[in-house]
Design a protein around this motif. Structure first.
Motif, PDB file in Angstrom:
ATOM      1  N   SER A1379       0.961  -1.234   0.080  1.00 22.43           N
ATOM      2  CA  SER A1379       0.015   0.072  -0.146  1.00 22.43           C
ATOM      3  C   SER A1379       0.998   1.169  -0.272  1.00 22.43           C
ATOM      4  O   SER A1379       2.148   1.068   0.336  1.00 22.43           O
ATOM      5  CB  SER A1379      -0.944   0.138   1.268  1.00 22.43           C
ATOM      6  OG  SER A1379      -1.807  -1.029   1.291  1.00 22.43           O
ATOM      7  N   TRP A1380       0.398   2.402  -0.538  1.00 19.32           N
ATOM      8  CA  TRP A1380       0.838   3.665  -0.597  1.00 19.32           C
ATOM      9  C   TRP A1380       0.368   4.222   0.792  1.00 19.32           C
ATOM     10  O   TRP A1380      -0.625   4.490   0.871  1.00 19.32           O
ATOM     11  CB  TRP A1380       0.692   4.412  -1.643  1.00 19.32           C
ATOM     12  CG  TRP A1380       0.937   3.933  -3.113  1.00 19.32           C
ATOM     13  CD1 TRP A1380       0.479   3.234  -3.961  1.00 19.32           C
ATOM     14  CD2 TRP A1380       2.406   4.022  -3.513  1.00 19.32           C
ATOM     15  NE1 TRP A1380       1.236   3.043  -4.976  1.00 19.32           N
ATOM     16  CE2 TRP A1380       2.319   3.338  -4.623  1.00 19.32           C
ATOM     17  CE3 TRP A1380       3.482   4.602  -2.961  1.00 19.32           C
ATOM     18  CZ2 TRP A1380       3.597   3.386  -5.493  1.00 19.32           C
ATOM     19  CZ3 TRP A1380       4.800   4.461  -3.691  1.00 19.32           C
ATOM     20  CH2 TRP A1380       4.801   3.811  -4.858  1.00 19.32           C
ATOM     21  N   LEU A1381       1.345   5.026   1.430  1.00 20.15           N
ATOM     22  CA  LEU A1381       1.114   5.631   2.662  1.00 20.15           C
ATOM     23  C   LEU A1381       0.899   6.932   2.327  1.00 20.15           C
ATOM     24  O   LEU A1381       1.518   7.583   1.474  1.00 20.15           O
ATOM     25  CB  LEU A1381       2.293   5.415   3.733  1.00 20.15           C
ATOM     26  CG  LEU A1381       2.568   3.838   4.014  1.00 20.15           C
ATOM     27  CD1 LEU A1381       3.605   4.076   5.058  1.00 20.15           C
ATOM     28  CD2 LEU A1381       1.311   3.105   4.835  1.00 20.15           C
ATOM     29  N   GLY A1382       0.169   7.596   3.027  1.00 25.82           N
ATOM     30  CA  GLY A1382      -0.049   9.140   3.111  1.00 25.82           C
ATOM     31  C   GLY A1382      -1.429   9.311   2.071  1.00 25.82           C
ATOM     32  O   GLY A1382      -2.175   8.460   1.970  1.00 25.82           O
ATOM     33  N   GLN A1383      -1.558  10.513   1.577  1.00 27.49           N
ATOM     34  CA  GLN A1383      -2.615  11.049   0.839  1.00 27.49           C
ATOM     35  C   GLN A1383      -2.394  10.111  -0.542  1.00 27.49           C
ATOM     36  O   GLN A1383      -1.618   9.656  -0.967  1.00 27.49           O
ATOM     37  CB  GLN A1383      -2.662  12.371   0.515  1.00 27.49           C
ATOM     38  CG  GLN A1383      -1.827  13.007  -0.390  1.00 27.49           C
ATOM     39  CD  GLN A1383      -1.973  14.390  -0.496  1.00 27.49           C
ATOM     40  OE1 GLN A1383      -1.469  15.060   0.453  1.00 27.49           O
ATOM     41  NE2 GLN A1383      -2.363  15.122  -1.569  1.00 27.49           N
ATOM     42  N   THR A1384      -4.091   9.679  -0.855  1.00 27.50           N
ATOM     43  CA  THR A1384      -3.966   8.861  -2.008  1.00 27.50           C
ATOM     44  C   THR A1384      -4.067   9.655  -3.225  1.00 27.50           C
ATOM     45  O   THR A1384      -3.956   9.083  -4.467  1.00 27.50           O
ATOM     46  CB  THR A1384      -5.241   7.931  -1.994  1.00 27.50           C
ATOM     47  OG1 THR A1384      -6.417   8.778  -1.724  1.00 27.50           O
ATOM     48  CG2 THR A1384      -5.239   7.126  -0.868  1.00 27.50           C
ATOM     49  N   GLN A1385      -4.223  11.127  -3.496  1.00 26.54           N
ATOM     50  CA  GLN A1385      -4.453  11.900  -4.568  1.00 26.54           C
ATOM     51  C   GLN A1385      -3.731  13.195  -4.481  1.00 26.54           C
ATOM     52  O   GLN A1385      -3.883  13.740  -3.391  1.00 26.54           O
ATOM     53  CB  GLN A1385      -5.964  11.892  -4.872  1.00 26.54           C
ATOM     54  CG  GLN A1385      -6.130  12.645  -6.329  1.00 26.54           C
ATOM     55  CD  GLN A1385      -7.740  12.541  -6.683  1.00 26.54           C
ATOM     56  OE1 GLN A1385      -8.380  13.099  -5.942  1.00 26.54           O
ATOM     57  NE2 GLN A1385      -8.207  11.612  -7.671  1.00 26.54           N
ATOM     58  N   TYR A1386      -2.927  13.313  -5.478  1.00 16.85           N
ATOM     59  CA  TYR A1386      -2.510  14.802  -5.446  1.00 16.85           C
ATOM     60  C   TYR A1386      -2.588  15.394  -6.631  1.00 16.85           C
ATOM     61  O   TYR A1386      -2.984  14.953  -7.775  1.00 16.85           O
ATOM     62  CB  TYR A1386      -0.840  14.714  -5.598  1.00 16.85           C
ATOM     63  CG  TYR A1386      -0.046  14.068  -4.229  1.00 16.85           C
ATOM     64  CD1 TYR A1386       0.359  14.655  -3.251  1.00 16.85           C
ATOM     65  CD2 TYR A1386      -0.189  12.437  -4.450  1.00 16.85           C
ATOM     66  CE1 TYR A1386       0.971  13.987  -1.969  1.00 16.85           C
ATOM     67  CE2 TYR A1386       0.391  11.714  -3.239  1.00 16.85           C
ATOM     68  CZ  TYR A1386       0.945  12.475  -2.177  1.00 16.85           C
ATOM     69  OH  TYR A1386       1.498  11.768  -0.996  1.00 16.85           O
ATOM     70  N   LYS A1387      -3.122  16.848  -6.501  1.00 17.86           N
ATOM     71  CA  LYS A1387      -3.299  17.931  -7.494  1.00 17.86           C
ATOM     72  C   LYS A1387      -2.093  18.554  -7.715  1.00 17.86           C
ATOM     73  O   LYS A1387      -1.926  19.592  -6.796  1.00 17.86           O
ATOM     74  CB  LYS A1387      -4.651  18.532  -7.312  1.00 17.86           C
ATOM     75  CG  LYS A1387      -5.971  17.279  -7.522  1.00 17.86           C
ATOM     76  CD  LYS A1387      -7.260  18.258  -7.520  1.00 17.86           C
ATOM     77  CE  LYS A1387      -8.400  17.279  -7.549  1.00 17.86           C
ATOM     78  NZ  LYS A1387      -9.688  18.130  -7.913  1.00 17.86           N
ATOM     79  N   LEU A1388      -1.601  18.744  -8.962  1.00 16.97           N
ATOM     80  CA  LEU A1388      -0.400  19.653  -9.098  1.00 16.97           C
ATOM     81  C   LEU A1388      -0.360  20.562 -10.145  1.00 16.97           C
ATOM     82  O   LEU A1388      -1.321  20.299 -11.068  1.00 16.97           O
ATOM     83  CB  LEU A1388       0.679  18.708  -9.230  1.00 16.97           C
ATOM     84  CG  LEU A1388       0.990  17.711  -8.088  1.00 16.97           C
ATOM     85  CD1 LEU A1388       2.195  16.615  -8.435  1.00 16.97           C
ATOM     86  CD2 LEU A1388       1.552  18.052  -6.739  1.00 16.97           C
TER      87      LEU A1388
END
Length: 1445
Positions: A1379-1388
Motif C-alpha cells: 500500500s501507498w502511505l499518506g494521501q492517495t491523490q495529489y493535484k499539481l
C-alpha cells in the motif's frame, strides 16, 4: 409490261387492218418520185380515217366503223426472206434507243428506290414492225389484199389502155398461179382506178375529160382523179412545209428494205455485230451453244488479255443484196413532199376517204352478205347466222380434246372454197370492220369445225382471233377467254412449230392481260415464249416480263432484276450492246449494296465489258473499279481475271484520252485514317555499353494513357524554363502523329530533317499486287520564317506534273527530296505498311497529297517476260484524305455533324534547330530495392546549331540524381569509376555519431517539393555542334519490388530564338526490375531515465537538455529471395536526418558491431537519440548524424545519399495518424482557447526523425563476387508508433455511390487520446532491493520518488492517483499486497518543461517482488477548462525486491 403510247384496243385494231395493193404505171411513179416518195409512201400518213364509216351486217343492223386505218403497199411478188426480216427487225430495235431526258419512273418498293424507264419504245417499234411484216398465211385472211389501186398518170397518151394493162397484170398475179405471193382475200378483188394528175406539168382540162370517161367506164364509185404537185420543187424553197412522212418511213423498212440498209451498216459497226454473231442464219442459230445466262461472256476482241480470237473490234461482215439506186446519204436527209402544198395534203386525205367509204367498205359489206348467204344455204340453216346463234351455241358442248390427244395434222390444207374457210373468211371481214360480235360467233363456229377435223393450225388461228374478238366487244358481254390464247400459243409452238404465229399470239395476249392488270399471268406468258431460236425476241420478252413484275400491286423487285439480267444477256447475244448495257444498269440498282456480292460482281463485270465495247471507257473503268474495291467473295482465279480486265481497260482508256493527270486507282485499299507521320531521324541503336534514348519511333505503339503524362512533364519543364509560367503559345511536342493524337494544329518539322509518312495498304483480293515506283505526292509553298511576317518566298511547287512519268525525277529534289520505293509487293489479303520519306531543303508550308505508284498483277510469268509486266502495269494515284475528329463543344456542333481539320499531313518546315542524342552508359536493368548504382549519361549535339538550356524532367525524380552542385565529381570517367563505391566514405572507427548540417537548397529542394526538373550544367551554358558531354548519374532502386517504368524528358533550346519552334524534347523510357532487399522497421520510445539534480559533467549538461533524449529501436530483416544471387547483407551504417533530433550513439547490448544478415534473418539495433542544439533546431537546415558500424564511415550529407534522401519527400510533411493543423486550430478556436495550444499537444508526441540504413550486399554472379550498396529510409513520426521502410499497400477502395450534392463537411475531430497521453513523462526512483527484518517489524516502509516531467511548452494540471484500480484477486497477483502511505491523490500544476519530484512511501507486509508502477497520472492543459484530464502513458514496470533478514 412497260407503258405504251397506244391503248390496247388501238394497238389490236392497228395490228389487223384492211390490206390494199398498188400497181402504178411508170409515168405515175415518176410523178410521185418528184417528192422522193413512192405512191404507197405518199399515202401512208393519210391512211387513218378521221370520220366514222358505216355499213350494214347480214341482219341489216348498222355497224359503225371508228378510226379505221388501211394499209396501202406496193405489190411484192417475192416471198418474204426470214433472215432479212430478222436483220431488219434487229435494225429497228438498234436505232431506237431511250432518248436523253426520257421520263423516268421512280418506284419505291420496300428499301429500294428504283429509277426505271417508264416506256420501252424499242419494244413497241419491234412489235409494230413484227406484226406488219407477218407473212401471209393460208389459214387466215387478215393480211390478204382486199383491193388493188391501179394508178395511171394523166399524161399517158391513152390512159384507159394503161388501166387495162395494169388490170390484166393484177389478174395475172392473182389468178395465174405463177406467184405464191402476195395472197388475195377474195377472188373478185376490188379494183380502184386512180388517175394521177401533176398540176405543175399536166393539162388539167384533159385530165378532167379523161376522168369523166373513167366514171362512165368504171362507175363513180370505182375511180378517182387525184391532183398533186401544185408547185414545182424549186419555187418557194424557203417556205417550211410540214413533213408527215418522216415518222412513217422508218417503219416501211420491212416492205422497202433498200431504204435503210446504209443505216444498218453504220449501226452494225457501232454494235460490233457480224452476220454470225447476230444470229441471222437459221442454220447457225439452231446450233446455239448451251451457255448459262449468268456465265461471263468471253470477249470477241483480240485486244483483251487471254483471248486468241483474231476478230478485231471494228470487224463487220453484214451481207446484203445490192440493189440499184439504194445508196442514200446519211448525212443530209432528203426532203420529201417538196412539190406538195397543204391543199395537196387535203386532196390525198379526201382521196383515201372516198376510196374507203365509197369503194372499200361497200365491197366488204357485199362480200359479208354473199358469204353469209353461201354459208346459210350450204349448211342448211335459217336465213341469218344471227338467228342461228342460239341453235349453234346454246346446246350441249362437245368436250374439246387436248393438244396431246390430237394427231399432228398441222399440214392439213382446206380447198379455198371449203365452207370452214368461208366462215373464217367471213369472220376476218367482220373483224376488219370492227363487227366483233359477229366475228366472234364466226370464229367460234370455225374453231369447232377445225377441231373436229383436227386441223390444228386453222383451229389455233380461230382460237386466237376468237379471244381477241371477245376482248374487243363493246360492253364486254363475255370475259376474255385467256385459255383460248394459251391453247393457241401451245398449238403454234409445239404442234405447228411456227414461232412467228406463237409470238404474235403472245404479244396480243400479254397486252390484253396487262390492260386487265394481270401482270403475273402476262409475265408467265412472256417467259414461256423465250427460246433459243431468237435471242432478240427472248430479250425483248424477258424485259417486258421484268416490267410486269415491277408494275404489280406489290412490286417483285428481285424478280424484276433477275429477268433484267436475263434480258441483258440475250440482248448481248443478239448483238444489241446498248440495250444489254441498259438492262444490266437497271438491274444493278437492286443488287447494289444488298450483300449479293457475286451477282453484283457479274453485273459490274458485264457493264464494264459492254461499256468498253461501246467506246465508253470511263464507265468501263468505274464498273471494274467497283468489282475490285468491294469485299469480293470471288475465287482467286476470277479475281485475277477481273484485275487483268481492269488494267487492260484502264491502259486503253489512258491511251485513248492521252490525259496527263493521274486518275485514282482502286487498289490497294489505303487506310487513310491510320496514316502516321514521323518527324526526325531514325534513332541510333545501342553501341556496346552505350544505350541510346528510346525517344519516339514508328515501331512503337501509341499509348493513349502515357500521352497526357508526357504533356504534363513537358509543361513542367517549360514552366521552369520560363520562370514558373507556361507561355500561351505553348504547343506540346509531337514527333509521331496518328489518329489518336491532337492533329488540329499544323505540326512543325525542321529543315534538313526527314519526314517519314507511314501509309497502311490493304490488299482486299486473293491475288498478290505488285506496286512499283512508289512515292509521295506533295505541294510546297516556300516561306521565309526569319521575317516576322513569314512572307512567301516563291510560288507553290508540286510534283504532280512529274509523277505520271515512270522514270524517277530529280528536278525537284533540291527543294524536297522525295524517296521512291522501287518494288513493293503485297501478298493476298495482307495489310502492309510503306514508309515513304521526304527531306525538305527549304522552309515553308508542305502538304502531302497522296501516293503515286505503278499497279501490276504481281503474277510471275516467265514465258511473256518483262513485256507482259509492262502491259499489265498502270500508273495512278490515291489521295490521302483524312477526316478530322467530330466537333462536340458548342451547342451548334452538338446538334449537327461537323468535323474538325486533321493537319498531320500539312507540316510547317521551320528553320534549323539543334538535335540532341542521349546515351546511357552502364545503365542497369535490374536493381535491389534501395540499391544505389552509379551510371553515366552522354549528351551529343548532332546538328549544326548549338543548343542550350538542357534540362531533364521525370515521373520518378526519386529514382535518379545528377548530384548536387557542391558534390565532388571525381572520378571523371566511367572506366575510372568502375570499382569505386557510389558513396563518399572516410575511414573512422565506430564512435559517437558524426554530425553535419545541410541545407535542402543545396540539393535542389525548395518550398518542400521534390525536384521534378533538374538542370544539367553545360560548359559556358552551351553544347556546340558535334560536341559531347559525359556526366555521372546515380540511380536508386525503387522501394517496391516489381517492374517499374521510369520516364525521362530531356528539354533543350536553340541559342537563336525562332518564332515557330522554341524548344525541343527527347524522351526516354527505362524499365527497372526491382528485387527485394531489406525490410526496416523502427520505433521511437521515450526515455524514462531522468538525471538527478547534480550534473555529472558540464559536457553532459550541454549535450542533453531537459527531456532531451529518446530510444530508437531499428529492426532489420533480410527479405531477399536468393534468386538475385545475394548471399548476405551487411548493415554498415545507420544515419539520421532531422531538424529536431539526431542519433547520438549505438547502445546495442550485443557486442557484435558488424551486423550480417543471411536470408530471412532479422537483426535488432538500439540507438540513443538526442535533441539538436537550439541553434541547429531553429535553422532551416537538416542535421545529418552518421553512426557507422564498421571502420568506414559514409558521409550521408553528400551526394548521392543526401540527394536520394531529399528526393524521397521531405520528412516534415504532415504524416497520417495525427490531426491536421487546420482542424485542430478550428477545434481549439471553438473551445475559446489560443491557437498555439494545438501545436503544444502535437509536439508532445511528434518525432520528425528520419532513419537512413546503409547496407552492402554480397552477390555472386558469373563466379565473381560483386558488392552492391544501397540505402533505405524510415520516417519516424510518432512516439511509440512503428514505421516501416516498405510502404503499406493501399486497401482496395470500396465502390462509392455517386453523389450529386456536395458532401457536408465532417465534424471537427478532437485531439486523440494518444496525443493527449504524452503531456507528462513519469519516472519512479527507488532502490532495486531492500532488506527488512519482518519478524522484528511487520511493516516495511520504503521511500519512493515519483518524478513528473512536463513535456509540453505550456502549463499542465496533473492529478496523481495512488489508489489501486481494483481489489480483485487478479490485481493482487499483479501488484502484490502493498500500500501507498499518506494521501492517495495529489493535484499539481506544472509549468512548461518543469520537472517535479513527488516523495512517496510504499508499505510492504512480507518479502517478495513488487511492481511499484501503479500510480495513475492524469493531465490536461491548464488553459482548456472544458476538457477532462487524460490518463498519461504509464512507465515501464518498476520492480522492487523486498528481502527478509
Amino acid at each position: 409490261m412497260a407503258q405504251c403510247v397506244q391503248s390496247v384496243q388501238e394497238f389490236i385494231q392497228d395490228s389487223f387492218v384492211p390490206m390494199v395493193a398498188v400497181l402504178c404505171s411508170e409515168d405515175a411513179e415518176r410523178v410521185t418520185r418528184k417528192n422522193s416518195l413512192s405512191f404507197p409512201e405518199l399515202l401512208r400518213p393519210f391512211c387513218r380515217l378521221t370520220s366514222e364509216g358505216h355499213l350494214r351486217d347480214p341482219n341489216n343492223q348498222v355497224v359503225v366503223v371508228k378510226g379505221l386505218r388501211i394499209s396501202v403497199t406496193g405489190i411484192n411478188t417475192r416471198p418474204p426472206q426470214t433472215p432479212e426480216m430478222h436483220r431488219l427487225l434487229s435494225q429497228t430495235v438498234s436505232v431506237c434507243q431511250p432518248p436523253e431526258g426520257s421520263p423516268a419512273n421512280v418506284i419505291t418498293a420496300g428499301d429500294y428506290d428504283l429509277n426505271i424507264s417508264a416506256t420501252t419504245p424499242w419494244f413497241e417499234t419491234y412489235r409494230e414492225n413484227f406484226l406488219q411484216s407477218m407473212p401471209a398465211s393460208e389459214h387466215e385472211f387478215l393480211n390478204h389484199y382486199l383491193a388493188c389501186m391501179l394508178v395511171v398518170s394523166s399524161r399517158e397518151a391513152v390512159p384507159t389502155e394503161q388501166f387495162l394493162k395494169l388490170s390484166q397484170e393484177q389478174h395475172r398475179i392473182q389468178h395465174s398461179g405463177e406467184y405464191t405471193h402476195p395472197k388475195w382475200f377474195i377472188p373478185n378483188t376490188l379494183k380502184y382506178y386512180v388517175l394521177l394528175h401533176d398540176i405543175s406539168e399536166g393539162d388539167e382540162e384533159r385530165a378532167d375529160s379523161v376522168y369523166e370517161d373513167m366514171k362512165q367506164r368504171y362507175g363513180t364509185q370505182g375511180c378517182y382523179l387525184l391532183k398533186i404537185n401544185s408547185r414545182s420543187g424549186s419555187t418557194g424553197a424557203d417556205e417550211q412545209m410540214p413533213d408527215p412522212w418522216s415518222q412513217y418511213l422508218h417503219k416501211s423498212s420491212i416492205h422497202n428494205p433498200e431504204i435503210y440498209e446504209e443505216s444498218a451498216v453504220s449501226n452494225a459497226v457501232e454494235n460490233n455485230i457480224g452476220a454470225e454473231e447476230d444470229g441471222l442464219d437459221p442454220s447457225i442459230r439452231d446450233g446455239v451453244s448451251e451457255t448459262h445466262p449468268l456465265q461471263l461472256d468471253q470477249p470477241a476482241d483480240s485486244g483483251y488479255p487471254s483471248n486468241n480470237s483474231s476478230q478485231s473490234v471494228n470487224n463487220v461482215d453484214v451481207t446484203r443484196p445490192e440493189k440499184p439506186g439504194s445508196v442514200i446519204s446519211n448525212t443530209t436527209p432528203t426532203p420529201r413532199g417538196t412539190c406538195l402544198t397543204l391543199n395537196d395534203h387535203d386532196h390525198i386525205r379526201q382521196f383515201i376517204q372516198e376510196f374507203t367509204f365509197r369503194g372499200l367498205l361497200p365491197h366488204i359489206e357485199k362480200n359479208i352478205r354473199q358469204l353469209n348467204d353461201q354459208l346459210v344455204s350450204r349448211k342448211g340453216l335459217s336465213r341469218s347466222l344471227f338467228s342461228a346463234t342460239k341453235k349453234l351455241f346454246g346446246g350441249g358442248k362437245v368436250p374439246e380434246k387436248s393438244i396431246a390427244e390430237l394427231k399432228n395434222t398441222a399440214g392439213l390444207l382446206y380447198p379455198s372454197e371449203a365452207p370452214e374457210l368461208q366462215i373464217r373468211k367471213m369472220a376476218d371481214l367482220c373483224f376488219l370492220v370492227q363487227h366483233y360480235e359477229l366475228a366472234y360467233n364466226c370464229y367460234h363456229t370455225a374453231k369447232k369445225d377445225f377441231l373436229s377435223d383436227q386441223a390444228m393450225l386453222y383451229a389455233a388461228g380461230a382460237l386466237e382471233m376468237a379471244a381477241v374478238a371477245a376482248f374487243l366487244q363493246s360492253g364486254a358481254p363475255r370475259p376474255y377467254p385467256a385459255h383460248y390464247m394459251d391453247t393457241a400459243i401451245q398449238t403454234y409452238r409445239d404442234v405447228c412449230k411456227n414461232m412467228l404465229l406463237a409470238e404474235r399470239c403472245c404479244l396480243l395476249s400479254a397486252e390484253i392481260l396487262k390492260s386487265q392488270t394481270k401482270y403475273s399471268d402476262a409475265a408467265t406468258l412472256l417467259i414461256k415464249m423465250t427460246s433459243e431460236d431468237s435471242d432478240l425476241r427472248s430479250a425483248l420478252l424477258l424485259e417486258q416480263a421484268a416490267h410486269c413484275f415491277i408494275n404489280m400491286r406489290s412490286p417483285m423487285v428481285r424478280k424484276f432484276a433477275f429477268h433484267m439480267i436475263l434480258a441483258g444477256h440475250r440482248f448481248s447475244k443478239a448483238g444489241q450492246k446498248r440495250h444489254a448495257l441498259r438492262c444490266y444498269c437497271q438491274a444493278l440498282q437492286v443488287y447494289k449494296g444488298k450483300g449479293w456480292t457475286l451477282a453484283e460482281d457479274h453485273i459490274n463485270f458485264t457493264i464494264g465489258r459492254q461499256s468498253f465495247t461501246l467506246r465508253q471507257p470511263e464507265n468501263a473503268v468505274a464498273a471494274f473499279r467497283h468489282i475490285l474495291i468491294n469485299d469480293s467473295k470471288q475465287s482467286a482465279v476470277q479475281q485475277a481475271a477481273f484485275l487483268r480486265e481492269y488494267l487492260y481497260v484502264y491502259k486503253s482508256m489512258s491511251q485513248l484520252t492521252g490525259d496527263s493527270s493521274l486518275p485514282q486507282l482502286p487498289l490497294p485499299f489505303v487506310h487513310s485514317s491510320q496514316t502516321r507521320v514521323f518527324f526526325g531521324h531514325e534513332r541510333r541503336l545501342a553501341e556496346g555499353e552505350k544505350q541510346a534514348a528510346t525517344h519516339v519511333s514508328l515501331d512503337q505503339e501509341f499509348d493513349r494513357d502515357l500521352s497526357p503524362l508526357w504533356r504534363e512533364l513537358e509543361e513542367r519543364v517549360v514552366a521552369v524554363a520560363h520562370k514558373g509560367t507556361v507561355p500561351i503559345t505553348f504547343q506540346p511536342s509531337q514527333c509521331c502523329l496518328n489518329s489518336q493524337t491532337d492533329n488540329l494544329r499544323y505540326p512543325l518539322a525542321v529543315v534538313e530533317e526527314p519526314i517519314i509518312v507511314e501509309v497502311v495498304f490493304r490488299n482486299l483480293l486473293k491475288v498478290p499486287l505488285a506496286l512499283s515506283a512508289l512515292s509521295l505526292l506533295w505541294k510546297f509553298t516556300p516561306k521565309d520564317f526569319s521575317d516576322p511576317q513569314g512572307s512567301t518566298a516563291g510560288e507553290t511547287i508540286t510534283n504532280e506534273k512529274e509523277a505520271p512519268s515512270l522514270k524517277e525525277t530529280t528536278a525537284l529534289n533540291d527543294i524536297i527530296d522525295t524517296q521512291v520505293i522501287p518494288q513493293f509487293t503485297i501478298t493476298p489479303e495482307e495489310t502492309k505498311v510503306a514508309r515513304l520519306k521526304l527531306l525538305p531543303h527549304k522552309t515553308g508550308e508542305l502538304h502531302v497529297l497522296g501516293v503515286v505508284y505503278n499497279l501490276g498483277t504481281g503474277e510471275v510469268d516467265n514465258s511473256e517476260g518483262s513485256l507482259a509486266g509492262d502491259l499489265m502495269c498502270v500508273r495512278g494515284q490515291q489521295n490521302l484524305e483524312i477526316q478530322g475528329p467530330r466537333l462536340n463543344m458548342t451547342k451548334e456542333e452538338k446538334t449537327s455533324v461537323r468535323y474538325g481539320p486533321d493537319r498531320r499531313l500539312d507540316p510547317i518546315i521551320t528553320p534549323p534547330m539543334p538535335l540532341l542524342e542521349v546515351f546511357f552508359i552502364n545503365f542497369p536493368t535490374g536493381l535491389l530495392c534501395g540499391e544505389i548504382r552509379k551510371a553515366w549519361v552522354e549528351f551529343v549535339n548532332v546538328s549544326a546549331v548549338p543548343l542550350t538550356g538542357l534540362r531533364v524532367a521525370s515521373t520518378h525524380p526519386e529514382f535518379f540524381t545528377f548530384g548536387s552542385a557542391t558534390s565532388d565529381l571525381t572520378p571523371v570517367t566511367p572506366t575510372a569509376a568502375e570499382h569505386c563505391s557510389a558513396y563518399k566514405t572516410v575511414a573512422m572507427p565506430p564512435s559517437v555519431a558524426t554530425v553535419s548540417l545541410v541545407s535542402p537548397a543545396a540539393f535542389g529542394v525548395t518550398n518542400g517539393d521534390r525536384p521534378v526538373v533538374a538542370e544539367i550544367p553545360l560548359s559556358q551554358g552551351v553544347l556546340g555542334p558535334g560536341e559531347a558531354l559525359q556526366i555521372p548519374l546515380w540511380l536508386r532502386g525503387p522501394d517496391r519490388e516489381g517492374v517499374h517504368e521510369i520516364n525521362f524528358l530531356f528539354y533543350y533550346e536553340s541559342t537563336e530564338k525562332t518564332a515557330k519552334l522554341r524548344h525541343r524534347v527527347l524522351r526516354h523510357t527505362a524499365f527497372i526490375c526491382a528485387s527485394r532487399s531489406l525490410s526496416v522497421r523502427a520505433t521511437a520510445s521515450r526515455s524514462n531515465t531522468l538525471h538527478g539534480r547534480e550534473r555529472e559533467t558540464e559536457e553532459r549538461q550541454e549535450g542533453e537538455e531537459k527531456n532531451g533524449s529518446m530510444l530508437v529501436f531499428v529492426d532489420v530483416e533480410n527479405i531477399n529471395t536468393s534468386e538475385a544471387g545475394v548471399r548476405e547483407f551487411h548493415i554498415v551504417q545507420v544515419s539520421s536526418s532531422s531538424r529536431q533530433w539526431r542519433l547520438h550513439k549505438c547502445i546495442n547490448p550485443v557486442g557484435d558491431k558488424d551486423s550480417k544478415l543471411a536470408s530471412r534473418e532479422r537483426g535488432k539495433l538500439c540507438f540513443k537519440a538526442t535533441r539538436c542544439r537550439t541553434e541547429e533546431a531553429t535553422s532551416k537546415k537538416y542535421t545529418f548524424a552518421d553512426l557507422n558500424l564498421g571502420n568506414e564511415q559514409i558521409v550521408s550529407s553528400t551526394t548521392p545519399c543526401a540527394d536520394f534522401f531529399f528526393r524521397r519527400g521531405l520528412p516534415s510533411e504532415p504524416r497520417r495518424g495525427g490531426i491536421s493543423t487546420s482542424n485542430a486550430s478550428q477545434m481549439w478556436r471553438q473551445s475559446g482557447t489560443d491557437d498555439g495550444v494545438t501545436d503544444i499537444v502535437k509536439k508532445c508526441s511528434d518525432v520528425e526523425l528520419d532513419i537512413i540504413v546503409l547496407w552492402k550486399a554480397y552477390v555472386v554472379e558469373d563466379n565473381k563476387q560483386l558488392i552492391l550498396e544501397g540505402q533505405l529510409h524510415v520516417a519516424l513520426q510518432t512516439i511509440g508508433k512503428e514505421a516501416c521502410s516498405l510502404s503499406q499497400k493501399e486497401e482496395t477502395q470500396e465502390m462509392v455511390l455517386l453523389k450529386f450534392k456536395p458532401d457536408v463537411p465532417p465534424p471537427v475531430s478532437k485531439p486523440s487520446l494518444e496525443q493527449l497521453s504524452h503531456l507528462i513523462k513519469t519516472c519512479l526512483h527507488y532502490p532495486e532491493s531492500y532488506d527488512h527484518p519482518f519478524p522484528q517489524k511487520s511493516l516495511c516502509m520504503v521511500p519512493v520518488t515519483l518524478t513528473l516531467s512536463n513535456c509540453s511548452s505550456a502549463q499542465v494540471d496533473v492529478i496523481v492517483d495512488l489508489r489501486h484500480k481494483t481489489t480483485s484477486p487478479e490485481s493482487l497477483e499483479v501488484h502484490g499486497s502493498f500500500s501507498w502511505l499518506g494521501q492517495t491523490q495529489y493535484k499539481l500544476q506544472l509549468q512548461a518543461q518543469e520537472v517535479y519530484r513527488l516523495s512517496l512511501k510504499a508499505c510492504f507486509f512480507q518479502a517478495g517482488v513488487y511492481n511499484l508502477g501503479t500510480p495513475r497520472v492524469f493531465a490536461k492543459l491548464a488553459q482548456t477548462s472544458a476538457m477532462c484530464e487524460t490518463s498519461q502513458q504509464s512507465a515501464m514496470p518498476a520492480l522492487i525486491i523486498i528481502n527478509s533478514v
